[in-house]
Design a protein around this motif. Structure first.
Motif, mmCIF file in Angstrom:
data_model
loop_
_atom_site.group_PDB
_atom_site.id
_atom_site.type_symbol
_atom_site.label_atom_id
_atom_site.label_comp_id
_atom_site.label_asym_id
_atom_site.label_seq_id
_atom_site.Cartn_x
_atom_site.Cartn_y
_atom_site.Cartn_z
ATOM 1 N N HIS A 39 0.869 -1.193 -0.155
ATOM 2 C CA HIS A 39 0.034 -0.022 0.235
ATOM 3 C C HIS A 39 0.844 1.033 -0.004
ATOM 4 O O HIS A 39 0.495 2.269 -0.541
ATOM 5 C CB HIS A 39 -1.041 0.091 1.220
ATOM 6 N N MET A 40 1.924 1.344 0.633
ATOM 7 C CA MET A 40 2.902 2.441 0.588
ATOM 8 C C MET A 40 3.390 2.559 -0.843
ATOM 9 O O MET A 40 3.605 3.882 -1.084
ATOM 10 C CB MET A 40 3.976 2.013 1.545
ATOM 11 N N VAL A 41 3.982 1.646 -1.482
ATOM 12 C CA VAL A 41 4.238 1.490 -2.725
ATOM 13 C C VAL A 41 3.183 2.030 -3.839
ATOM 14 O O VAL A 41 3.497 3.031 -4.433
ATOM 15 C CB VAL A 41 4.985 0.147 -3.391
ATOM 16 N N VAL A 42 2.067 1.879 -3.669
ATOM 17 C CA VAL A 42 0.855 2.431 -4.151
ATOM 18 C C VAL A 42 0.887 3.879 -4.069
ATOM 19 O O VAL A 42 0.849 4.728 -4.892
ATOM 20 C CB VAL A 42 -0.443 1.784 -4.033
ATOM 21 N N SER A 43 0.886 4.484 -2.723
ATOM 22 C CA SER A 43 0.766 5.666 -2.537
ATOM 23 C C SER A 43 1.849 6.396 -2.992
ATOM 24 O O SER A 43 1.800 7.513 -3.292
ATOM 25 C CB SER A 43 0.726 5.732 -0.812
ATOM 26 N N VAL A 44 3.067 6.040 -3.017
ATOM 27 C CA VAL A 44 4.213 6.540 -3.537
ATOM 28 C C VAL A 44 4.110 6.985 -4.896
ATOM 29 O O VAL A 44 4.371 7.964 -5.461
ATOM 30 C CB VAL A 44 5.535 5.786 -3.319
ATOM 31 N N ALA A 45 3.615 5.601 -5.792
ATOM 32 C CA ALA A 45 3.139 6.052 -7.137
ATOM 33 C C ALA A 45 2.175 7.092 -7.514
ATOM 34 O O ALA A 45 2.440 7.802 -8.493
ATOM 35 C CB ALA A 45 2.774 4.564 -7.795
ATOM 36 N N LEU A 46 1.210 7.051 -6.677
ATOM 37 C CA LEU A 46 0.274 8.282 -6.739
ATOM 38 C C LEU A 46 0.884 9.730 -6.715
ATOM 39 O O LEU A 46 0.757 10.387 -7.206
ATOM 40 C CB LEU A 46 -0.769 7.931 -5.709
ATOM 41 N N THR A 47 1.766 9.704 -5.778
ATOM 42 C CA THR A 47 2.573 10.965 -5.411
ATOM 43 C C THR A 47 3.418 11.322 -6.765
ATOM 44 O O THR A 47 3.389 12.409 -7.401
ATOM 45 C CB THR A 47 3.444 10.809 -4.169
ATOM 46 N N PHE A 48 4.124 10.339 -7.106
ATOM 47 C CA PHE A 48 5.052 10.562 -8.356
ATOM 48 C C PHE A 48 4.142 10.807 -9.456
ATOM 49 O O PHE A 48 4.591 11.783 -10.331
ATOM 50 C CB PHE A 48 5.782 9.371 -8.636
ATOM 51 N N ILE A 49 3.308 10.290 -9.681
ATOM 52 C CA ILE A 49 2.192 10.517 -10.797
ATOM 53 C C ILE A 49 1.533 12.071 -10.898
ATOM 54 O O ILE A 49 1.428 12.782 -11.700
ATOM 55 C CB ILE A 49 1.165 9.790 -11.174
ATOM 56 N N SER A 50 1.162 12.391 -9.456
ATOM 57 C CA SER A 50 0.615 13.526 -9.305
ATOM 58 C C SER A 50 1.731 14.875 -9.573
ATOM 59 O O SER A 50 1.567 15.888 -10.079
ATOM 60 C CB SER A 50 0.192 14.093 -7.864
ATOM 61 N N LEU A 51 3.083 14.629 -8.847
ATOM 62 C CA LEU A 51 4.196 15.477 -9.335
ATOM 63 C C LEU A 51 4.291 15.583 -10.770
ATOM 64 O O LEU A 51 4.815 16.839 -11.371
ATOM 65 C CB LEU A 51 5.293 14.957 -8.756
ATOM 66 N N ALA A 52 4.005 14.497 -11.849
ATOM 67 C CA ALA A 52 4.234 14.667 -12.933
ATOM 68 C C ALA A 52 3.315 15.546 -13.801
ATOM 69 O O ALA A 52 3.544 16.336 -14.531
ATOM 70 C CB ALA A 52 4.324 13.187 -13.742
ATOM 71 N N GLY A 53 2.047 15.443 -13.135
ATOM 72 C CA GLY A 53 0.934 16.510 -13.524
ATOM 73 C C GLY A 53 1.224 17.706 -13.177
ATOM 74 O O GLY A 53 0.731 18.605 -14.050
ATOM 75 N N LEU A 54 1.819 18.225 -12.161
ATOM 76 C CA LEU A 54 2.313 19.528 -11.976
ATOM 77 C C LEU A 54 3.250 20.044 -12.762
ATOM 78 O O LEU A 54 3.334 21.370 -13.232
ATOM 79 C CB LEU A 54 2.885 19.372 -10.182
ATOM 80 N N TYR A 55 4.518 19.020 -13.072
ATOM 81 C CA TYR A 55 5.290 19.475 -14.192
ATOM 82 C C TYR A 55 4.631 19.850 -15.497
ATOM 83 O O TYR A 55 5.153 20.583 -16.157
ATOM 84 C CB TYR A 55 6.452 18.213 -14.159
ATOM 85 N N VAL A 56 3.486 19.075 -15.869
ATOM 86 C CA VAL A 56 3.039 19.314 -17.119
ATOM 87 C C VAL A 56 2.252 20.730 -16.938
ATOM 88 O O VAL A 56 2.478 21.650 -17.952
ATOM 89 C CB VAL A 56 1.724 18.340 -17.498
ATOM 90 N N ILE A 57 1.838 21.258 -15.958
ATOM 91 C CA ILE A 57 1.415 22.359 -15.664
ATOM 92 C C ILE A 57 2.391 23.487 -15.821
ATOM 93 O O ILE A 57 2.210 24.590 -16.280
ATOM 94 C CB ILE A 57 0.433 22.502 -14.256
ATOM 95 N N LEU A 58 3.495 23.274 -15.311
ATOM 96 C CA LEU A 58 4.757 24.071 -15.619
ATOM 97 C C LEU A 58 5.435 24.170 -16.753
ATOM 98 O O LEU A 58 6.449 24.789 -16.866
ATOM 99 C CB LEU A 58 5.554 23.906 -14.397
#
Length: 176
Positions: A39-58
């Motif tokens: 579950h921790m790994v899935v949560s970290v993957a969610l965080t990484f993908i969300s950061l990628a979305g922030l990079y797209v916005i930038l």
């Protein structure tokens, strides 16, 4: 104090930022809150993908692609392999009950959010330069990487290959 909220909420980019930021923060909080490693790994993957979305916005599409490819893909798979290759204790002891712990954590988080919200609302941000969106940032990164920084790039690839081979050798020894 709330004068800029209407302008902030009128833009779709700001809404996307808000959603990706909440997902990144939520994934990080879930990562440290969960007790099961998968579950921790899935949560970290969610965080990484969300950061990628922030990079797209930038407008940093290359960094977003690398974020998904390297972190959300490779690091998450590496963590899953690490979980599969290690032994885990079945009967772990339960943590002592702390009834005030969760309440104090929520109050502290809300207090921190309030202080940050107030500081951001009271500060003034000035634009120091203009962003030239006519250039392709991926091409510029590629030019820098393969022209000026080709030697460190190749040394890093050799170092990663050696580390990968060393990890396989160590895993094979433990198996035998």
């Amino acid at each position: 104090m709330f004068s800029g909220i209407g302008n902030f909420l009128s833009s779709g980019t700001n809404w996307a930022f808000f959603v990706f930021a909440l997902l990144a923060i939520g994934g990080a909080i879930f990562m440290i809150s969960f007790t099961k490693v998968i579950h921790m790994v899935v949560s970290v993957a969610l965080t990484f993908i969300s950061l990628a979305g922030l990079y797209v916005i930038l407008n940093a599409e290359f960094v977003a692609f690398v974020q998904v490819l390297i972190y959300a893909g490779a690091i998450s798979i590496l963590m899953i392999f690490g979980i599969m290759m290690t032994k885990h204790r079945q009967g772990e002891e339960a943590e002592p009950k702390r009834p005030w712990h969760n309440g104090l954590a929520i109050v502290g988080a809300l207090g921190l959010f309030g202080v940050l919200f107030y500081a951001i609302q009271q500060s003034t941000f000035t634009a120091t330069g203009t962003l030239d969106t006519s250039k392709d940032n991926t091409m510029e990164i590629g030019k820098l990487l393969y022209n000026e920084h080709v030697i460190p790039f190749e040394i890093m690839s050799v170092l990663l290959t050696v580390a990968f081979i060393g990890a396989i050798v160590i895993a094979k020894r433990e198996e035998e």
